[in-house]
Design a protein around this motif. Structure first.
Motif, short mmCIF file in Angstrom:
data_model
loop_
_atom_site.label_atom_id
_atom_site.label_comp_id
_atom_site.label_asym_id
_atom_site.label_seq_id
_atom_site.Cartn_x
_atom_site.Cartn_y
_atom_site.Cartn_z
N LYS A 61 0.89 -1.41 0.04
CA LYS A 61 -0.08 0.02 -0.07
C LYS A 61 0.85 1.30 0.02
N ALA A 62 0.58 2.23 -1.01
CA ALA A 62 1.46 3.28 -1.10
C ALA A 62 1.57 4.30 -0.20
N THR A 63 0.51 4.70 0.43
CA THR A 63 0.25 5.83 1.10
C THR A 63 0.47 5.97 2.71
N MET A 64 1.31 4.75 3.04
CA MET A 64 1.61 4.63 4.22
C MET A 64 2.61 5.59 4.77
N HIS A 65 2.63 5.75 6.15
CA HIS A 65 3.40 6.81 6.90
C HIS A 65 4.87 6.40 6.80
N PHE A 66 5.81 7.14 6.39
CA PHE A 66 7.24 6.70 6.22
C PHE A 66 7.76 6.47 7.38
N ASP A 67 7.64 7.01 8.57
CA ASP A 67 8.27 6.65 9.93
C ASP A 67 7.96 5.12 10.39
N LYS A 68 6.71 4.83 9.95
CA LYS A 68 6.05 3.39 10.51
C LYS A 68 7.00 2.55 9.68
N ILE A 69 6.81 2.72 8.15
CA ILE A 69 7.74 1.76 7.32
C ILE A 69 9.07 1.52 7.90
N MET A 70 9.72 2.70 8.17
CA MET A 70 10.98 2.66 8.51
C MET A 70 11.37 1.77 9.78
N LYS A 71 10.07 1.85 10.82
CA LYS A 71 10.32 1.35 12.01
C LYS A 71 10.30 -0.28 11.84
N VAL A 72 9.44 -0.61 10.84
CA VAL A 72 9.35 -2.08 10.51
C VAL A 72 10.60 -2.52 9.85
N LEU A 73 11.19 -1.88 8.88
CA LEU A 73 12.39 -2.06 8.25
C LEU A 73 13.47 -2.22 9.29
N ARG A 74 13.59 -1.39 10.12
CA ARG A 74 14.51 -1.61 11.05
C ARG A 74 14.65 -2.65 11.93
N SER A 75 13.59 -3.08 12.35
CA SER A 75 13.03 -4.09 13.13
C SER A 75 13.59 -5.49 12.50
N PHE A 76 13.44 -5.38 11.21
CA PHE A 76 13.73 -6.58 10.53
C PHE A 76 15.14 -6.46 10.01
N GLY A 77 15.83 -5.51 10.26
CA GLY A 77 17.32 -5.78 9.97
C GLY A 77 17.90 -5.02 8.85
N PHE A 78 16.82 -4.26 8.03
CA PHE A 78 17.09 -3.57 7.04
C PHE A 78 17.40 -2.09 7.39
N ILE A 79 18.18 -1.65 6.30
CA ILE A 79 18.45 0.03 6.38
C ILE A 79 17.96 0.59 5.23
N ILE A 80 17.91 1.94 5.16
CA ILE A 80 17.49 2.48 3.91
C ILE A 80 18.75 3.37 3.56
N GLY A 81 18.64 3.48 2.33
CA GLY A 81 19.82 4.49 1.74
C GLY A 81 19.39 5.14 0.50
N ILE A 82 20.02 6.38 0.41
CA ILE A 82 19.58 7.40 -0.67
C ILE A 82 21.03 7.19 -1.48
N SER A 83 20.89 7.75 -2.90
CA SER A 83 21.83 7.76 -3.65
C SER A 83 21.36 8.78 -4.91
N GLU A 84 22.19 9.07 -5.67
CA GLU A 84 21.80 10.20 -6.78
C GLU A 84 22.01 9.26 -7.96
N ARG A 85 20.81 9.19 -8.82
CA ARG A 85 20.93 8.91 -10.16
C ARG A 85 22.15 9.07 -10.90
#
Lengths: 86, 86
Positions: A61-85
């Motif tokens: 589902k596309a319209t979820m809150h960023f902070d909650k998504i991050m929370k789940v990802l972190r709990s699952f041992g994922f990290i988010i990164g940003i790069s430039e195209r």
DNA sequence: CATAAATATTCCCGTTCGGTAATATTCTGA
DNA sequence: TCAGAATATTACCGAACGGGAATATTTATG
């Protein structure tokens, strides 16, 4: 790639997967959850979110809150990164 | 790092910045926008979001919709990646 | 320093997120 | 194949997102 990492002494180099939409994230989350042998309900408890959220996240589902998504990802041992195209 | 990329012939290797919260994203967005010489209003128009959204994003409001954040990042030439913690 | 420009915040409002519980549907293993 | 487990969806509801406009505040400029 293994030879390369050895040459550079970067045995622990992170592998980044480019994400184009929330569906992709949802798939990763589901795959990891199953790998960990958990139900959505258990995972929701682990991440301190509701069962509904977990279900909707896994289904992309596309319209979820960023902070909650991050929370789940972190709990699952994922990290988010940003790069430039390039 | 320059020597490394040359050795591997990976001159165009992406550099990933790990993101821990929305504040960090907001800072990147603002920096890029200024680099492009745009006002928030102009950038909002480019990304097809409201001025309010752009302001709140740059200031790191945590509870924003993932899809809209992605939209702005993409418009600014950023990409999002996921990796596993080592 | 005064003023214009830019940004942040508030207001109004319609829409929707997400918790919780209930229910419908799908999946799984014996 | 079928019963139970797991997941998706619906219902109810309070909170809040975000567009657009207005206003307050801050920043930039000459």
């Amino acid at each position: 790639m293994d030879t390369k990492t050895l040459i550079l002494g970067q045995k622990n180099k992170k592998t980044w997967i480019e994400i184009h939409n929330l569906k992709a994230i949802g798939q990763m989350v589901r795959k990891k959850r199953k790998k960990m042998g958990m139900t959505q309900a258990e995972a929701a408890g682990l991440c301190n979110v509701g069962a509904r959220f977990m279900s909707e996240l896994e289904n992309g589902k596309a319209t979820m809150h960023f902070d909650k998504i991050m929370k789940v990802l972190r709990s699952f041992g994922f990290i988010i990164g940003i790069s430039e195209r390039l």
